[in-house]
Scaffold this motif. Structure first.
Motif, PDB file in Angstrom:
ATOM      1  N   ARG A  84       0.818  -1.226   0.000  1.00 54.33           N
ATOM      2  CA  ARG A  84       0.000   0.000   0.000  1.00 54.33           C
ATOM      3  C   ARG A  84       0.850   1.275   0.000  1.00 54.33           C
ATOM      4  NH1 ARG A  84      -0.658  -2.103   5.317  1.00 54.33           N
ATOM      5  NH2 ARG A  84       0.490  -0.840   6.843  1.00 54.33           N
ATOM      6  N   ASP A  85       2.145   1.149   0.279  1.00 52.09           N
ATOM      7  CA  ASP A  85       3.021   2.327   0.320  1.00 52.09           C
ATOM      8  C   ASP A  85       3.545   2.738  -1.060  1.00 52.09           C
ATOM      9  OD1 ASP A  85       2.951   2.718   3.136  1.00 52.09           O
ATOM     10  OD2 ASP A  85       4.359   1.049   3.384  1.00 52.09           O
ATOM     11  N   ILE A  86       3.289   1.937  -2.092  1.00 54.36           N
ATOM     12  CA  ILE A  86       3.827   2.241  -3.428  1.00 54.36           C
ATOM     13  C   ILE A  86       3.403   3.655  -3.840  1.00 54.36           C
ATOM     14  CG2 ILE A  86       3.634   1.616  -5.877  1.00 54.36           C
ATOM     15  CD1 ILE A  86       3.538  -1.336  -4.898  1.00 54.36           C
ATOM     16  N   ASP A  87       4.382   4.397  -4.340  1.00 52.41           N
ATOM     17  CA  ASP A  87       4.258   5.795  -4.796  1.00 52.41           C
ATOM     18  C   ASP A  87       4.310   6.814  -3.654  1.00 52.41           C
ATOM     19  OD1 ASP A  87       4.172   5.026  -7.445  1.00 52.41           O
ATOM     20  OD2 ASP A  87       1.976   4.923  -7.495  1.00 52.41           O
ATOM     21  N   ARG A  88       4.304   6.373  -2.400  1.00 55.90           N
ATOM     22  CA  ARG A  88       4.475   7.329  -1.295  1.00 55.90           C
ATOM     23  C   ARG A  88       5.959   7.687  -1.170  1.00 55.90           C
ATOM     24  NH1 ARG A  88       2.648   5.650   4.365  1.00 55.90           N
ATOM     25  NH2 ARG A  88       2.675   7.886   4.675  1.00 55.90           N
ATOM     26  N   PRO A  89       6.265   8.897  -0.693  1.00 55.29           N
ATOM     27  CA  PRO A  89       7.677   9.190  -0.394  1.00 55.29           C
ATOM     28  C   PRO A  89       8.220   8.164   0.601  1.00 55.29           C
ATOM     29  CG  PRO A  89       6.360  11.196  -0.280  1.00 55.29           C
ATOM     30  CD  PRO A  89       5.383  10.051  -0.433  1.00 55.29           C
ATOM     31  N   LYS A  90       9.415   7.650   0.322  1.00 54.90           N
ATOM     32  CA  LYS A  90       9.979   6.622   1.204  1.00 54.90           C
ATOM     33  C   LYS A  90      10.101   7.103   2.646  1.00 54.90           C
ATOM     34  CE  LYS A  90      12.707   3.853  -1.995  1.00 54.90           C
ATOM     35  NZ  LYS A  90      14.039   3.323  -2.306  1.00 54.90           N
ATOM     36  N   VAL A  91      10.512   8.363   2.814  1.00 55.25           N
ATOM     37  CA  VAL A  91      10.727   8.829   4.191  1.00 55.25           C
ATOM     38  C   VAL A  91       9.412   8.873   4.966  1.00 55.25           C
ATOM     39  CG1 VAL A  91      12.903  10.036   3.789  1.00 55.25           C
ATOM     40  CG2 VAL A  91      10.746  11.244   3.402  1.00 55.25           C
ATOM     41  N   ASP A  92       8.294   9.172   4.281  1.00 59.39           N
ATOM     42  CA  ASP A  92       6.996   9.211   4.964  1.00 59.39           C
ATOM     43  C   ASP A  92       6.532   7.799   5.336  1.00 59.39           C
ATOM     44  OD1 ASP A  92       7.059  11.893   4.550  1.00 59.39           O
ATOM     45  OD2 ASP A  92       5.421  11.954   3.096  1.00 59.39           O
ATOM     46  N   ASP A  96       6.060   6.268   9.217  1.00 57.02           N
ATOM     47  CA  ASP A  96       4.830   5.634   9.710  1.00 57.02           C
ATOM     48  C   ASP A  96       5.121   4.229  10.252  1.00 57.02           C
ATOM     49  OD1 ASP A  96       3.584   7.909   8.933  1.00 57.02           O
ATOM     50  OD2 ASP A  96       2.533   7.034   7.217  1.00 57.02           O
ATOM     51  N   ALA A  97       5.975   3.490   9.546  1.00 55.28           N
ATOM     52  CA  ALA A  97       6.307   2.132  10.002  1.00 55.28           C
ATOM     53  C   ALA A  97       7.075   2.178  11.324  1.00 55.28           C
ATOM     54  CB  ALA A  97       7.129   1.413   8.933  1.00 55.28           C
ATOM     55  N   LEU A  98       7.983   3.151  11.457  1.00 54.26           N
ATOM     56  CA  LEU A  98       8.775   3.251  12.694  1.00 54.26           C
ATOM     57  C   LEU A  98       7.890   3.696  13.860  1.00 54.26           C
ATOM     58  CD1 LEU A  98      11.971   4.865  11.146  1.00 54.26           C
ATOM     59  CD2 LEU A  98      11.657   2.477  11.829  1.00 54.26           C
ATOM     60  N   HIS A  99       6.935   4.576  13.589  1.00 47.32           N
ATOM     61  CA  HIS A  99       6.025   5.010  14.652  1.00 47.32           C
ATOM     62  C   HIS A  99       5.069   3.893  15.065  1.00 47.32           C
ATOM     63  CE1 HIS A  99       6.630   9.614  14.110  1.00 47.32           C
ATOM     64  NE2 HIS A  99       7.428   9.099  15.016  1.00 47.32           N
ATOM     65  N   ALA A 100       4.738   3.003  14.116  1.00 50.67           N
ATOM     66  CA  ALA A 100       3.900   1.856  14.484  1.00 50.67           C
ATOM     67  C   ALA A 100       4.667   0.933  15.429  1.00 50.67           C
ATOM     68  CB  ALA A 100       3.477   1.095  13.225  1.00 50.67           C
ATOM     69  N   LEU A 101       5.995   0.882  15.246  1.00 48.49           N
ATOM     70  CA  LEU A 101       6.838   0.082  16.140  1.00 48.49           C
ATOM     71  C   LEU A 101       6.954   0.755  17.502  1.00 48.49           C
ATOM     72  CD1 LEU A 101       8.937  -2.172  16.685  1.00 48.49           C
ATOM     73  CD2 LEU A 101      10.640  -0.675  15.660  1.00 48.49           C
ATOM     74  N   ASP A 102       7.245   2.072  17.489  1.00 45.93           N
ATOM     75  CA  ASP A 102       7.424   2.805  18.743  1.00 45.93           C
ATOM     76  C   ASP A 102       7.084   4.282  18.508  1.00 45.93           C
ATOM     77  OD1 ASP A 102       8.130   4.038  21.064  1.00 45.93           O
ATOM     78  OD2 ASP A 102      10.162   3.215  21.157  1.00 45.93           O
ATOM     79  N   PRO A 103       5.933   4.727  18.984  1.00 44.71           N
ATOM     80  CA  PRO A 103       5.535   6.120  18.751  1.00 44.71           C
ATOM     81  C   PRO A 103       6.476   7.135  19.394  1.00 44.71           C
ATOM     82  CG  PRO A 103       3.703   4.800  19.623  1.00 44.71           C
ATOM     83  CD  PRO A 103       4.935   3.960  19.734  1.00 44.71           C
ATOM     84  N   ALA A 104       7.319   6.696  20.333  1.00 43.81           N
ATOM     85  CA  ALA A 104       8.176   7.647  21.051  1.00 43.81           C
ATOM     86  C   ALA A 104       9.436   8.019  20.283  1.00 43.81           C
ATOM     87  CB  ALA A 104       8.558   7.067  22.422  1.00 43.81           C
TER      88      ALA A 104
END
Ligand SMILES: [Zn+2]
Length: 256
Positions: A84-92, A96-104
């Motif tokens: 679902r991330d295809i065409d999104r900026p990689k950094v964005d 989101d993936a890193l915040h799903a792991l740890d929002p802090a």
């Protein structure tokens, strides 16, 4: 992008319990990780696993720098991204993936190509920089900027079934080479993985070794790969480390 260092994240005792148990990290080392600011150049095959393990490790701030969008052929190795991330900026997508792991974890995103012009700002306030980009012009620019900022550069590279990693920190003295002591100029046979192919798992190994090296540097555990290059040969299964001396004629660190 502010150059003001955010307050260190509180140590999450339960989340980081397995680190805190380690003699070489413990509570003080975990607190250092929580205060650390790490810049990752390239959110690709190396930057993905490096960022994932550093976020999980409780790093305070990760600054991700990459100009590209996620494409379908990235998903074979860039493990932060989903279809679902295809065409999104990689950094964005990575944030989101890193915040799903740890929002802090504080994730700063820069959807731009690192170059000599913006790197001094990108490295501002950083404790170290990881370079997982895939072109030599950027590698040389990151090396120059890390030397100027007097911070360690953890550099990883992969091709087909192989990879290598080292830490460059010539500001620490004559025993410590820079990237350009290893690679003086763009090799004549330089090819991108878009041409040669790459096994996804080798990017996972080398990117994860980069995260390991960053954790060691921040917590001062063990022996960093300064003056040594670790080489992973995926086809044979061999892992070896070779010494690397500083080049007195190096055009980047000048041997001084
Ligand atoms: Zn050098």
């Amino acid at each position: 992008m502010s150059d003001k260092r955010p307050p260190s994240r509180p140590t999450d005792i339960d989340r980081h319990a397995r680190h805190i148990l380690l003699r070489e990290i413990g509570g003080p080392g975990q607190a250092r990780l929580g205060k650390a600011r790490v810049v990752i150049i390239g959110a690709g095959g190396l930057g993905n696993p490096a960022a994932l393990y550093l976020a999980a490790a409780g790093i305070g701030t990760l600054r991700l720098v990459d100009p590209d969008a996620v494409s379908l052929d990235n998903l074979q190795r860039q493990v932060l991204f989903r279809t679902r991330d295809i065409d999104r900026p990689k950094v964005d997508a990575a944030r989101d993936a890193l915040h799903a792991l740890d929002p802090a974890v504080e994730v700063e995103t820069v959807a731009d190509l690192a170059n000599a012009g913006n790197l001094p700002t990108l490295l501002e306030g950083a404790d170290l920089v990881l370079d997982g980009c895939d072109d030599f012009a950027t590698r040389f620019a990151v090396n120059d900027a890390a030397i100027a900022a007097r911070i360690p550069l953890v550099s990883g590279a992969v091709g087909r079934w192989d990879g290598q990693i080292s830490t460059f920190a010539p500001h620490l003295g004559a025993h410590a080479p820079c990237y350009r002591c290893l690679v003086p100029d763009t090799p004549p046979d330089a090819e991108s993985c878009a041409v040669t192919g790459i096994v996804g798992a080798i990017t996972g190994i080398v990117g994860t070794l980069m995260a390991l090296e960053a954790v060691k540097l921040i917590t001062k555990a063990g022996e960093p790969l300064i003056g040594r290059v670790q080489i992973v040969d995926g086809l044979s299964g061999n892992l070896r480390t070779v010494k690397l001396a500083r080049d007195p004629a190096c055009k980047a660190c000048g041997g001084g």
